[in-house]
Design a protein around this motif. Structure first.
Motif: not given
Length: 303
Positions: A38-46, A165-178, A183-185
């Motif tokens: 899980t750790l590896t796949l998550l890092l690969s995506s982000v 410095l990366y910030v991922i806002e979990l409450n804004h998935t609707e704003m995810a870019t292509e 990368h399945k973030i």
């Protein structure tokens, strides 16, 4: 049937609400710590790194599963050494303490100071701070996945490629870019926030690589000691939220009282001004009377 198959079977049979999902920072830590895939796949995506290029992802600050965390500690950050040459700090945060920029930079700067004594500064290992936030960091600038670096103010030229410095806002998935979706973030964000086993199964049905993550979530929820620490963390978060709300309410009352006092001060100032004008008029009238009396006396007219 071995333990892994039993866990898979039980997970596939699970229904209803999760006790604790991955927005619980203790659960987040346990799943990533216990499941290196899980750790590896998550890092690969982000980080946009092919999985095959991640040879080693080692957590530098592991804790024993079910180990109690100091109640004063508000966050459970995970420090990862990637491929022996890059430090990554991962944090899950659901309560906005209005200090995330300062806190994340403090963590990042501490980890950037990683040059071994005697080595040249050029040997510093790259560092990343990745924050998963279940709130909007900047209300006037919401964004699903933001990447910050040090760059020239005039032309954007990068100062160093070792400070991220990366910030991922979990409450804004609707704003995810292509690109984020590629990368399945956004899928990871939905998995983190899933509150029922049905949601998790729906996600894994189209993303089988996340099956082991889902099974680890199930196993961690089934572990009494881990679940108990997750409960403690939830209680602390609820307490912190109530304290924050109480503080905000108190600050609002103070602001209201200050406004009332300001209004009263304005009224007092206005009344003082009116009294001053009245006193001035009385003084002018008294001076006028004195002049008239003097004129009458000069003409020989007396009272």
């Amino acid at each position: 049937m071995n333990s892994n198959n039993i866990t898979t079977y039980k997970f596939q049979s699970a229904t209803g609400a999760l006790k604790y999902n991955l927005t619980n920072d203790y659960m987040f830590r346990m799943v990533l710590q216990k499941n290196n895939e899980t750790l590896t796949l998550l890092l690969s995506s982000v980080l946009d790194i092919p999985v095959e290029n991640i040879v080693k992802a080692e957590i530098q600050n592991p804790i024993m599963p079910g180990e109690a965390v100091d109640n004063k500690e508000f966050q459970l950050d995970i420090v990862v050494l990637l491929n022996d040459n890059t430090f990554i700090n991962l944090e899950m945060q659901v309560v906005d303490y209005n200090n995330w920029p300062e806190r994340s930079l403090s963590y990042l700067c501490r980890k950037f100071d990683n040059v071994v004594r005697g080595d040249d500064y050029i040997e510093v290992k790259p560092v990343y701070h990745i924050g998963f936030l279940d709130f909007t960091l900047f209300e006037d600038h919401p964004e699903f996945f933001a990447k910050y670096h040090i760059s020239n103010e005039k032309d954007g030229y990068q100062y160093t490629d070792k400070f991220h410095l990366y910030v991922i806002e979990l409450n804004h998935t609707e704003m995810a870019t292509e690109e984020d979706k590629k990368h399945k973030i956004d899928t990871w964000a939905k998995l983190f926030k899933a509150t029922t086993w049905e949601e998790i199964k729906m996600i894994t049905s189209t993303n089988p690589s996340m099956n082991s993550t889902a099974e680890e979530i199930f196993a961690a929820n089934s572990d009494f000691m881990i679940a108990e620490q997750c409960r403690v963390r939830e209680d602390n978060i609820i307490h912190e939220r109530r304290m924050k709300e109480a503080l905000a309410e108190k600050e609002n009352k103070i602001a209201e009282q200050a406004e009332e006092i300001s209004i009263k001060d304005d009224k007092i100032a206005e009344q003082a001004k009116e009294l001053e004008e009245q006193a001035k008029e009385l003084k002018e009238q008294a001076e006028l009377i004195a002049i008239l009396q003097k004129q009458l006396e000069e003409k020989g007219i007396k009272d």
